[in-house]
Design a protein around this motif. Structure first.
Motif, PDB file in Angstrom:
ATOM      1  N   MET A  25       8.560 -26.519   1.684  1.00  0.00           N
ATOM      2  CA  MET A  25       8.541 -25.296   2.086  1.00  0.00           C
ATOM      3  C   MET A  25       7.787 -25.112   3.479  1.00  0.00           C
ATOM      4  SD  MET A  25       8.613 -21.634  -0.033  1.00  0.00           S
ATOM      5  CE  MET A  25       6.715 -21.185  -0.084  1.00  0.00           C
ATOM      6  N   GLN A  26       8.568 -24.386   4.422  1.00  0.00           N
ATOM      7  CA  GLN A  26       7.991 -24.165   5.553  1.00  0.00           C
ATOM      8  C   GLN A  26       7.063 -22.533   5.367  1.00  0.00           C
ATOM      9  OE1 GLN A  26      10.257 -23.794   9.311  1.00  0.00           O
ATOM     10  NE2 GLN A  26      10.009 -21.998   9.592  1.00  0.00           N
ATOM     11  N   ILE A  27       6.036 -22.507   5.428  1.00  0.00           N
ATOM     12  CA  ILE A  27       4.936 -21.522   5.298  1.00  0.00           C
ATOM     13  C   ILE A  27       4.455 -20.651   6.633  1.00  0.00           C
ATOM     14  CG2 ILE A  27       4.650 -22.007   3.022  1.00  0.00           C
ATOM     15  CD1 ILE A  27       1.918 -23.168   3.891  1.00  0.00           C
ATOM     16  N   GLY A  28       4.990 -21.266   7.663  1.00  0.00           N
ATOM     17  CA  GLY A  28       4.312 -20.736   8.895  1.00  0.00           C
ATOM     18  C   GLY A  28       4.970 -21.411  10.109  1.00  0.00           C
ATOM     19  N   THR A  29       5.085 -20.702  11.320  1.00  0.00           N
ATOM     20  CA  THR A  29       5.675 -21.624  12.444  1.00  0.00           C
ATOM     21  C   THR A  29       4.926 -21.149  13.776  1.00  0.00           C
ATOM     22  OG1 THR A  29       7.656 -20.135  12.400  1.00  0.00           O
ATOM     23  CG2 THR A  29       8.036 -22.207  11.772  1.00  0.00           C
ATOM     24  N   VAL A  30       4.852 -21.867  14.819  1.00  0.00           N
ATOM     25  CA  VAL A  30       4.166 -21.689  15.951  1.00  0.00           C
ATOM     26  C   VAL A  30       4.953 -22.115  17.051  1.00  0.00           C
ATOM     27  CG1 VAL A  30       2.208 -21.667  17.405  1.00  0.00           C
ATOM     28  CG2 VAL A  30       1.825 -21.628  14.825  1.00  0.00           C
ATOM     29  N   HIS A  31       5.484 -20.858  17.802  1.00  0.00           N
ATOM     30  CA  HIS A  31       6.532 -21.627  18.921  1.00  0.00           C
ATOM     31  C   HIS A  31       5.888 -21.443  20.113  1.00  0.00           C
ATOM     32  CE1 HIS A  31       9.336 -21.265  15.540  1.00  0.00           C
ATOM     33  NE2 HIS A  31       9.121 -19.779  15.293  1.00  0.00           N
ATOM     34  N   HIS A  32       6.098 -22.345  21.098  1.00  0.00           N
ATOM     35  CA  HIS A  32       5.727 -22.067  22.619  1.00  0.00           C
ATOM     36  C   HIS A  32       7.130 -21.847  23.188  1.00  0.00           C
ATOM     37  CE1 HIS A  32       4.448 -22.825  26.623  1.00  0.00           C
ATOM     38  NE2 HIS A  32       3.492 -23.444  26.283  1.00  0.00           N
ATOM     39  N   LEU A  33       7.118 -20.659  23.903  1.00  0.00           N
ATOM     40  CA  LEU A  33       8.486 -20.165  24.375  1.00  0.00           C
ATOM     41  C   LEU A  33       8.854 -20.632  25.918  1.00  0.00           C
ATOM     42  CD1 LEU A  33       8.292 -16.637  22.741  1.00  0.00           C
ATOM     43  CD2 LEU A  33       9.367 -18.600  21.808  1.00  0.00           C
ATOM     44  N   ALA A  34       7.729 -20.998  26.507  1.00  0.00           N
ATOM     45  CA  ALA A  34       7.574 -21.615  27.826  1.00  0.00           C
ATOM     46  C   ALA A  34       7.787 -20.131  28.588  1.00  0.00           C
ATOM     47  CB  ALA A  34       8.565 -22.542  28.201  1.00  0.00           C
ATOM     48  N   ASP A  35       8.827 -20.419  29.893  1.00  0.00           N
ATOM     49  CA  ASP A  35       8.918 -18.882  30.172  1.00  0.00           C
ATOM     50  C   ASP A  35      10.605 -18.763  30.133  1.00  0.00           C
ATOM     51  OD1 ASP A  35      10.272 -21.114  31.803  1.00  0.00           O
ATOM     52  OD2 ASP A  35       9.379 -20.498  33.715  1.00  0.00           O
ATOM     53  N   ASN A  36      11.267 -19.263  28.950  1.00  0.00           N
ATOM     54  CA  ASN A  36      12.578 -18.986  28.522  1.00  0.00           C
ATOM     55  C   ASN A  36      12.731 -17.495  28.578  1.00  0.00           C
ATOM     56  OD1 ASN A  36      12.647 -21.726  28.787  1.00  0.00           O
ATOM     57  ND2 ASN A  36      12.698 -22.104  26.333  1.00  0.00           N
ATOM     58  N   PHE A  37      12.248 -16.946  27.594  1.00  0.00           N
ATOM     59  CA  PHE A  37      12.314 -15.397  27.531  1.00  0.00           C
ATOM     60  C   PHE A  37      11.878 -14.677  28.549  1.00  0.00           C
ATOM     61  CE2 PHE A  37      12.638 -16.958  22.998  1.00  0.00           C
ATOM     62  CZ  PHE A  37      13.591 -15.975  22.495  1.00  0.00           C
ATOM     63  N   ALA A  38      10.835 -15.199  29.381  1.00  0.00           N
ATOM     64  CA  ALA A  38      10.440 -14.331  30.373  1.00  0.00           C
ATOM     65  C   ALA A  38      11.234 -14.171  31.401  1.00  0.00           C
ATOM     66  CB  ALA A  38       8.942 -14.886  30.633  1.00  0.00           C
ATOM     67  N   LYS A  39      12.212 -15.419  31.620  1.00  0.00           N
ATOM     68  CA  LYS A  39      13.200 -15.243  32.880  1.00  0.00           C
ATOM     69  C   LYS A  39      14.332 -14.287  32.142  1.00  0.00           C
ATOM     70  CE  LYS A  39      12.290 -19.809  35.058  1.00  0.00           C
ATOM     71  NZ  LYS A  39      12.510 -21.116  34.921  1.00  0.00           N
ATOM     72  N   THR A  40      14.495 -14.404  30.986  1.00  0.00           N
ATOM     73  CA  THR A  40      15.635 -13.497  30.393  1.00  0.00           C
ATOM     74  C   THR A  40      15.362 -12.208  30.584  1.00  0.00           C
ATOM     75  OG1 THR A  40      16.486 -15.121  28.820  1.00  0.00           O
ATOM     76  CG2 THR A  40      17.144 -13.001  28.509  1.00  0.00           C
ATOM     77  N   PHE A  41      14.090 -11.751  30.076  1.00  0.00           N
ATOM     78  CA  PHE A  41      13.740 -10.172  29.999  1.00  0.00           C
ATOM     79  C   PHE A  41      12.868  -9.877  31.383  1.00  0.00           C
ATOM     80  CE2 PHE A  41      14.760 -11.343  25.661  1.00  0.00           C
ATOM     81  CZ  PHE A  41      15.578 -10.016  25.429  1.00  0.00           C
ATOM     82  N   GLU A  42      12.913 -10.813  32.311  1.00  0.00           N
ATOM     83  CA  GLU A  42      12.108 -10.491  33.536  1.00  0.00           C
ATOM     84  C   GLU A  42      10.579  -9.945  33.399  1.00  0.00           C
ATOM     85  OE1 GLU A  42      14.810  -7.576  34.901  1.00  0.00           O
ATOM     86  OE2 GLU A  42      15.834  -8.855  36.193  1.00  0.00           O
ATOM     87  N   ILE A  43       9.814 -11.017  32.779  1.00  0.00           N
ATOM     88  CA  ILE A  43       8.513 -10.487  32.537  1.00  0.00           C
ATOM     89  C   ILE A  43       7.853 -11.321  33.447  1.00  0.00           C
ATOM     90  CG2 ILE A  43       6.439 -10.627  30.730  1.00  0.00           C
ATOM     91  CD1 ILE A  43       8.770 -10.827  28.705  1.00  0.00           C
ATOM     92  N   LYS A  44       7.587 -10.652  34.695  1.00  0.00           N
ATOM     93  CA  LYS A  44       6.945 -11.240  35.885  1.00  0.00           C
ATOM     94  C   LYS A  44       5.600 -10.757  36.084  1.00  0.00           C
ATOM     95  CE  LYS A  44      10.667 -10.662  38.601  1.00  0.00           C
ATOM     96  NZ  LYS A  44      11.693 -10.936  39.567  1.00  0.00           N
ATOM     97  N   TYR A  45       4.742 -11.365  37.109  1.00  0.00           N
ATOM     98  CA  TYR A  45       3.344 -10.697  37.337  1.00  0.00           C
ATOM     99  C   TYR A  45       3.056 -11.071  38.478  1.00  0.00           C
ATOM    100  CZ  TYR A  45       1.178 -15.252  36.314  1.00  0.00           C
ATOM    101  OH  TYR A  45       0.932 -16.618  36.446  1.00  0.00           O
ATOM    102  N   GLU A  46       2.214 -10.368  39.156  1.00  0.00           N
ATOM    103  CA  GLU A  46       1.511 -10.745  40.415  1.00  0.00           C
ATOM    104  C   GLU A  46       0.466 -11.348  40.266  1.00  0.00           C
ATOM    105  OE1 GLU A  46       1.178  -7.141  42.818  1.00  0.00           O
ATOM    106  OE2 GLU A  46       0.830  -8.324  44.535  1.00  0.00           O
ATOM    107  N   THR A  47       0.562 -12.850  41.094  1.00  0.00           N
ATOM    108  CA  THR A  47      -0.752 -13.636  41.024  1.00  0.00           C
ATOM    109  C   THR A  47      -1.880 -12.895  41.906  1.00  0.00           C
ATOM    110  OG1 THR A  47       0.011 -14.757  42.956  1.00  0.00           O
ATOM    111  CG2 THR A  47       0.858 -15.293  40.712  1.00  0.00           C
ATOM    112  N   PRO A  48      -2.970 -13.616  41.919  1.00  0.00           N
ATOM    113  CA  PRO A  48      -4.206 -13.179  42.648  1.00  0.00           C
ATOM    114  C   PRO A  48      -3.858 -13.086  44.222  1.00  0.00           C
ATOM    115  CG  PRO A  48      -5.030 -14.675  41.187  1.00  0.00           C
ATOM    116  CD  PRO A  48      -3.479 -14.547  40.744  1.00  0.00           C
ATOM    117  N   ASP A  49      -2.843 -14.108  44.641  1.00  0.00           N
ATOM    118  CA  ASP A  49      -2.263 -14.414  45.889  1.00  0.00           C
ATOM    119  C   ASP A  49      -1.304 -13.239  46.464  1.00  0.00           C
ATOM    120  OD1 ASP A  49      -4.011 -16.431  45.936  1.00  0.00           O
ATOM    121  OD2 ASP A  49      -2.347 -17.790  45.418  1.00  0.00           O
ATOM    122  N   GLY A  50      -0.897 -12.430  45.437  1.00  0.00           N
ATOM    123  CA  GLY A  50       0.228 -11.610  45.599  1.00  0.00           C
ATOM    124  C   GLY A  50       1.664 -12.181  45.525  1.00  0.00           C
TER     125      GLY A  50
END
Lengths: 509, 509
Positions: B253-278
């Protein structure tokens, strides 16, 4: 100028432009932070405060649905923690499903009539159409009572008292507002009880009113305990008693209801029990609920132009410590600050030591907005004299006390005094907002600013006259007189002159 | 015989019949209580235990929806209290809406493909058809990430780590089962985090695995940490690491999961940030969840033929005190019992003093069923010698100790020892249920009884061969070796002979 030099210059220029842009953005952000509207414009103040104090994010892409920020969630947990504590004394916490089959929801005729316009329907699972539509619970009578039928067999199974804190859903077509009018009410505390007869259920109604009084007294929120008119009672109930408070704009807001259900639902859902004599009787029931409107009332009633003002017990930040740093003295001040932080944490309080790079003024501003109950400032002078500067969120004054005075006993005393101040201020406001009328003509101008008290016969005909003449509604009749009214509970109906009881007319949320 | 006499006789007779009927019902009830099926028939045992120990009521009139009884709700609160405590260290608790517009849910292509068959759709509000259909959250990526887009602007806004404990919905067409396969999962703890890059998100994956280990170690539940094959990862994830446990019937029985989403959802939902270099970069994300399957595993793995066996820390009844009453000695025994009750309550433990009229045997039975961790018996002899008889739920033996030995320190020691015993027993069982195979032919007979370990190349072609030949599935490859396997993590694929890693084959819940 060579190519490399040009490129370098251009890069520098671009960097400068980015820098400027960021600074401009920061300034705009700062400016935005600084302009919380005055509470005199209540609606605007409320909307802005919710977002800026980081209670709820109002930008979720569906009307009437909002996101609880971490800070808001903490406040909600603290308020509901108290409610849980009160309920846990005599009630068991349970959880019933969110989805109610149409067949159950429709069983009680009055009940479904009351809810059919505002129920959300689940009609499909995946790509399949469901055989029986499922309602998102608008309230849980029809989810619980088919089970109560199985739980109640004998007179010894009662009283049964359960509650749950759950999300419920209403398809609101009116203007929605965070915590006040929602499509998903995220934290509905609903209690349901079962008793042997009408009288025992009525005792429970009184007990529930007592519990709700305790809860709202704890929050320092004044209330009116009002019996709703026949046409405005809970669908399926024998009668409904509501807690109403008066919001800053003079409108009333219902912040809790207690319903005597008699055996109406018991007959529909066949909740029967065997008496000691071996006969069978229908049970009698009550239910009573409080939603996150309790948080809305808390914020609205105590808040001021600077932001949240919260009773010490439910403030997510009970203490904020602000070190006032001067060159060369940083370390002694920080050390003294950390010492106090650790002392307060050991007592079990919620403390923030704000050692960020912001100016003290910006910090004061931020923590006033967030309703930190007690602010402690420490500078080099204070360190030297073993003192701290202390101020309470609801007062404008600062005072110096010796560090040794920061005892648990004193803190609890201060908290109690602060609660008293908040409650008195709120009660003072409420008194101003309540006015007795013995002629109908003057009411129209007043309602909207406050509540009109009248003697009223509670007939639907007379209510229509009032609604037409005042553009406001009959809230109901007072179960008990508040401190704000010197006259009698009984008197002549303001419309027909017949026998009347003290009643309230208001515009309501 | 006169009429009155006849009537009286008849009434008496009817009274007697009713009395007989009641007694018969009581006996049937008693009999029903006494016949918990053996745990060897796991499925039946589980179903009956859930109902009889009053964890969940399975009689709610919709498939796959159940009611948490007060006792079950307490257990759930205690288990989730620990989970909350662990999460609160580094995560902020939030609450996002239940309803997700179709437009958001459908944005991430893989994600919607994974969920479209099992999403419940709200299509109507009241009598109106909605313009945009609303999904009941099957999980909250698509509710949260449009907001994360607004929350994340700069590199300094990360890491963002939030979690919520909410109800989620799946239109299950398979056989449903309380806490294991549900249409409303009532207590889904889902955490969502945002980071600057893939590596930092990967660090978070490791941290999450650490937190889940701590949680399951606390519950004494053994687990396998397994990376799911490509075709079985979370829809939209880069990869998925799961916690699997082995149930008493040998299925996993699966009792927990941990997912690495990479930037898959970030690209879809446009989760972008400004780096220290701008510059601007897409964020990287993780999410990880645990549902009430953690409670199902707890019950299933530690329970026995008598009912629930629970670690001391999460048992709703940590102590049950049973006074053994003899005529004339009732009061001294009751007094001694109450004294012990009050001492234990002062320590902060959950205590029941069972002074009901039932026979001691019936009380033992009841509290074994409900998993009271420690039972204390007190009779007149014990009172005289200032002793008590003590027994632990997981052991068959009783022992006498002096009342003065009932110290907080000793109790904590006993609790730790009990946890160790439970964990070791569970681990012993798990070791028996895991077997290494280097030939495919023998596997079919074994799976269903337990888990087959093999070396496997993780190709979909080879997986098809295994599924066809064994009627069981590839669970995935081990992230780390358990105590149960002496061999190497790497080896030749059992199907193609290519390079393989240690993998698990099982029938799964």
């Amino acid at each position: 100028m060579g190519e490399a030099e040009k490129a370098a210059k251009q890069e520098k220029q671009e960097g400068q432009e980015k820098q400027d842009k960021r600074e401009k953005q920061d300034k705009q952000k700062q400016k935005k932070v600084e302009s919380l509207p005055s509470k005199a414009n209540f609606s605007e103040w409320y909307h802005e405060l919710i977002q800026r104090a980081e209670l709820m994010d109002v930008r979720y892409p569906v009307k009437g649905l909002y996101v609880w920020f971490p800070f808001g969630f903490k406040l909600r947990q603290l308020v509901y923690g108290k409610l849980r504590e009160i309920m846990d004394r005599d009630h068991d916490e349970v959880y019933f499903p969110t989805l109610i089959p149409e067949t159950e929801l429709g069983k009680e005729g009055e009940h479904i009539k009351g809810f059919e316009d505002e129920v959300y329907w689940v009609t499909h699972g995946g790509l399949d159409e469901l055989d029986v539509k499922l309602a998102l619970r608008p309230t849980s009578e029809t989810a619980m009572y088919p089970m109560f039928k199985l739980w109640i067999r004998s007179h010894t199974d009662m009283p049964l008292r359960v509650y749950q804190i759950v999300n419920i859903f209403r398809y609101e077509t009116k203007h929605t507002r965070p915590m006040i009018r929602l499509r998903e009410i995220t934290s509905f505390k609903e209690a349901h009880t079962v008793h042997r007869n009408f009288e025992e259920a009525e005792e429970q109604v009184k007990m529930a009113i007592g519990l709700y009084k305790e809860f709202y007294d704890f929050l320092g929120i004044p209330y009116m305990v009002i019996k709703r008119p026949e046409w405005d009672k809970f669908p399926g109930a024998a009668y409904t008693i509501a807690f109403d408070t008066i919001m800053p704009d003079g409108k009333t807001m219902q912040i809790g209801t207690v319903h005597h259900l008699a055996d109406n639902f018991a007959k529909t859902f066949e909740i029967k029990y065997e008496t000691p004599d071996g006969d069978h009787s229908f049970a009698h029931q009550t239910c009573y609920g409080i939603s996150e409107r309790c948080v809305a009332a808390l914020i609205s009633i105590h808040g001021d132009d600077q932001g949240l003002v919260l009773p010490f017990e439910v403030s997510p930040v009970q203490f904020v410590i602000i070190p006032v740093l001067y060159k060369g003295k940083e370390e002694v001040v920080m050390e003294a600050s950390r010492e106090i932080e650790s002392k307060l944490k050991k007592y079990g309080y919620r403390v923030v030591l704000d050692d960020s790079d912001e100016r003290p003024g910006a910090k004061y501003y931020k923590w006033e907005l967030k309703g930190a109950a007690i602010r402690i400032e420490i500078g080099p002078k204070e360190v030297e004299s073993r003192e701290i500067t202390i101020s309470f969120r609801d007062e404008k004054k600062k005072s110096k006390i010796s560090v040794v005075e920061l005892t648990k006993e004193n803190i609890e005393k201060w908290a109690a005094e602060m609660k008293k101040r908040l409650r008195n201020k709120a009660l003072g406001f409420m008194k101003e907002k309540v006015r007795y009328f013995d002629a109908i003509n003057d009411i129209k101008e007043w309602v909207g600013e406050g509540v009109a008290l009248v003697h009223f016969c509670m007939s639907e005909d007379c209510a229509e006259v009032i609604e037409k003449d005042t553009s406001a509604g009959i809230l109901g009749s007072f179960e008990e007189k508040g401190e704000w009214f010197e006259g009698n509970l009984e008197g002549e109906c303001i419309v027909c002159g017949g026998r009347g009881v003290l009643s309230a007319i208001s515009k309501a949320y």
